[in-house]
Enzyme design. Structure first.
Site, PDB file in Angstrom:
ATOM      1  N   ASP A 328      79.241  25.362  68.412  1.00 21.68           N
ATOM      2  CA  ASP A 328      78.398  25.108  67.250  1.00 21.68           C
ATOM      3  C   ASP A 328      77.197  24.233  67.618  1.00 21.68           C
ATOM      4  O   ASP A 328      77.316  23.295  68.413  1.00 21.68           O
ATOM      5  CB  ASP A 328      79.245  24.414  66.174  1.00 21.68           C
ATOM      6  CG  ASP A 328      78.537  24.298  64.842  1.00 21.68           C
ATOM      7  OD1 ASP A 328      78.155  25.337  64.293  1.00 21.68           O
ATOM      8  OD2 ASP A 328      78.363  23.155  64.368  1.00 21.68           O
ATOM      9  N   GLU A 357      75.853  28.922  69.883  1.00 19.27           N
ATOM     10  CA  GLU A 357      75.061  29.153  68.683  1.00 19.27           C
ATOM     11  C   GLU A 357      73.639  28.676  68.953  1.00 19.27           C
ATOM     12  O   GLU A 357      73.347  27.481  68.919  1.00 19.27           O
ATOM     13  CB  GLU A 357      75.634  28.409  67.475  1.00 19.27           C
ATOM     14  CG  GLU A 357      74.837  28.703  66.207  1.00 19.27           C
ATOM     15  CD  GLU A 357      75.057  27.702  65.086  1.00 19.27           C
ATOM     16  OE1 GLU A 357      74.733  28.041  63.930  1.00 19.27           O
ATOM     17  OE2 GLU A 357      75.528  26.584  65.367  1.00 19.27           O
ATOM     18  N   ASP A 424      77.226  31.591  57.407  1.00 15.57           N
ATOM     19  CA  ASP A 424      75.966  30.874  57.189  1.00 15.57           C
ATOM     20  C   ASP A 424      74.899  31.720  56.505  1.00 15.57           C
ATOM     21  O   ASP A 424      73.774  31.253  56.314  1.00 15.57           O
ATOM     22  CB  ASP A 424      75.398  30.391  58.532  1.00 15.57           C
ATOM     23  CG  ASP A 424      76.173  29.220  59.119  1.00 15.57           C
ATOM     24  OD1 ASP A 424      76.682  28.396  58.325  1.00 15.57           O
ATOM     25  OD2 ASP A 424      76.264  29.132  60.350  1.00 15.57           O
TER      26      ASP A 424
END
Length: 592
Positions: A328, A357, A424
């Site tokens: 992340d 990410e 998201d």
């Protein structure tokens, strides 16, 4: 000749080891400015009669976009090293490009040329081989299935009884996933990506309290071991989500800093600007994820933090046999930490998949010393702009994606993590204005394009929802309430991807020219076979003539399983509005 538009650097996507013996060398030129490019290449130490000895290899045009032509040559240097330059020809002249500039004739001294010093096997970019054949399914554990109500958090709501909010709970857990693994097998899934499962305060779990313990609402460590084992029994890989950029508010070291300020033994675990810490300020006086006071940024340069996080990374591999880590906010952590992270986890499990990410150009993380892949948000953006927002034409989609593909080595593209929705983003059905026809075309591109595709849970049965928290609805398990038409379409595409290796990252990819602003056409091919994907994003009927000599060849529509005998030189394909076709051609004839 537009010399200022000729681009080459002796690194990254321009020159790289494609395997242990082969170099790929690329150069970019202004679109339609150059007619031909040849690569001049040889060993810098081989000379005859006072002149450097070189070979000349014709480069092929591997793609074009709105601004550039992309040229590629593959060579096998016998001594693993190469000096090289380029001979570029247009209608008026031929010029030689070397590291020292442009010349009318090839310089005789190898010292003028670009240099690839040595092909080290340890520096060849190698993502795990299994990834190119993997179809991922992203699970937000709190909302997938509630299999054990005895561990529900306080205040858990009946499954799907309310719209999701940032604070409500419905009790999703590991046992619920285990109960539905056969559903995923039926769909064709062979990889699961879980958003965070570690002890945390929120329902999304991106605010970690304890990195070495599971959140009790999901189950015990024994339950997770059972889940991983059951997945592996079915040929499904498991990837967990690591939130190493920041911790949660209730992470004990952060609580210690809140209590003891500058006297805390953990103050250097974070990035405080002053004391006491102000957690409620619009812009806290310590570094955070965004400006979220409850997510303090970790100092990964600190030795104690680094050792702790690397211990965490290895622990879940060693004890639970996971197959991948999704990282992340990976772009906000220093590169040296990720280099050490890679060494640590690959020592434990060499074929572990490391996924970062990163939402922008990611070349700095994809040099073989950090990640195996990043989440391919440029793919997401262009697919949605074509089929949901409808702000670009098919040609613009082709131009944009060609530019993206040529921003990386080909070895990187096959492992890219392609997605069209996640926790998201708004649901793909909502993005497409509830149009199932558009959703089907989105999935057609997702499962036929180069890279490793990922499906967000519930998209395959028509879940809708706006941006977080709307995109985090409870999975619907009542078959009567599922959209089985979308399900069948996704299931068929996944099946085709598994049966036709050209759809699973074998061969090369190039876009084909069309005369229709709404028609995307690309082929994935080897010297003896092509698969052509046609996607009509418009409402108009179109007729596309395949650019091949087809007489005596067999053309098969893979989706409908229809065969067309090659009785004519060409074949015209009819596509209705919002239609698609996936065609297989076994032949060695050149494209017309």
């Amino acid at each position: 000749m537009e010399k200022s538009s000729i681009i080459h650097f002796p690194a990254d996507q321009f020159v790289y080891a494609a395997d242990n013996k082969t170099l790929h060398i690329k150069i970019h030129t202004k679109k339609d400015d150059i007619l031909a490019v040849s690569l001049l290449h040889g060993d810098q130490y081989i000379w005859e009669d006072g002149k450097w000895v070189y070979e000349q290899t014709e480069m092929k045009k591997a793609g074009s976009d709105l601004h550039y032509d992309y040229w590629l040559a593959a060579i096998t240097p016998p001594y693993r090293r190469s000096r090289y330059g380029f001979a570029l020809t247009n209608e008026k002249e031929t010029v030689i490009l070397t590291e020292k500039g442009f010349y009318d004739t090839p310089p005789a001294d190898s010292g003028y040329y670009f240099n690839f010093p040595y092909l080290h096997e340890s520096e060849v970019f190698q993502a795990p081989a299994w990834v190119k054949d993997t179809v991922w399914y992203q699970i937000f554990p709190e909302r997938f299935a509630n299999g054990d109500t005895t561990i529900d958090p306080e205040g858990t709501l009946p499954w799907g009884s309310e719209e999701p909010t940032p604070a409500n709970f419905f009790g999703g857990d590991f046992e619920g996933v285990i109960e539905h693994l056969d559903y995923l097998v039926e769909l064709g899934i062979n990889g699961i990506y879980f958003t965070p499962v570690f002890k945390a305060y929120s329902n999304h779990k991106y605010d970690t309290i304890d990195y070495l313990d599971l959140d009790p609402q999901f189950g015990t460590k024994e339950t997770l071991k059972k889940l991983v084992a059951e997945c592996h029994k079915r040929g499904i890989r498991v990837m967990l989500d690591a939130v190493f950029n920041h911790s949660g508010y209730y992470f004990p070291p952060f609580q210690d800093v809140l209590k003891n300020g500058g006297q805390s033994q953990y103050k250097d675990w974070f990035h405080p600007h002053s004391f006491p810490l102000d957690t409620k300020a619009e812009r806290p006086n310590y570094e955070t994820f965004a400006f979220v006071g409850a997510m303090p940024k970790l100092n990964t340069k600190n030795a104690d933090v680094k050792n702790y996080l690397l211990k965490v990374a290895k622990y879940w591999i060693e004890e639970f046999n996971i197959d991948g880590w999704r990282l992340d906010v990976a772009n906000e952590i220093d590169h040296q930490f990720w280099r050490e992270f890679r060494q640590a986890v690959k020592t434990v499990k060499p074929d572990l998949y490391i996924l970062g990410e990163v939402w922008h150009n990611s070349m700095p993380w994809l040099r073989g010393d950090q990640f195996d892949a990043v989440m391919n948000y440029p793919f997401t953006t262009n697919v949605l702009n074509l089929l949901a927002a409808k702000t670009i034409t098919a040609q613009q989609f082709a131009d944009n994606m060609t530019a993206v593909l040529h921003s990386y080595p080909s070895t990187v593209n096959t492992a890219a993590f392609n997605l069209v929705g996640s926790h998201d983003t708004p649901r793909i059905l909502t993005e497409c204005g509830d149009s199932k026809d558009h959703v089907k075309l989105v999935f057609t591109l997702l499962f036929t394009f180069i890279g490793s595709p990922c499906l967000y849970y519930g998209d395959e049965i028509g879940l809708n929802g706006e941006m977080d928290p709307g995109c985090r609805k409870c999975m619907i398990w009542d078959v009567e309430k599922q959209d089985r038409d979308i399900f069948s379409h996704v299931q068929k595409l996944i099946s085709l991807r598994k049966s036709e290796k050209l759809l699973a990252n074998e061969g090369e990819l190039e876009f084909l020219k069309t005369d229709f602003p709404g028609l995307v056409a690309f082929r994935k091919f080897t010297t003896s076979k092509s698969v052509i994907v046609l996607v009509n994003a418009s409402d108009d009927e179109v007729f596309y003539t395949l650019p091949y000599s087809l007489k005596g060849q067999l053309v098969r529509n893979l989706y409908s399983n229809e065969d067309f005998a090659g009785e004519a030189d060409t074949l015209q394909v009819k596509l209705k509005g919002l239609d698609f076709s996936i065609l297989s051609i076994d032949h060695a004839n050149p494209i017309l």
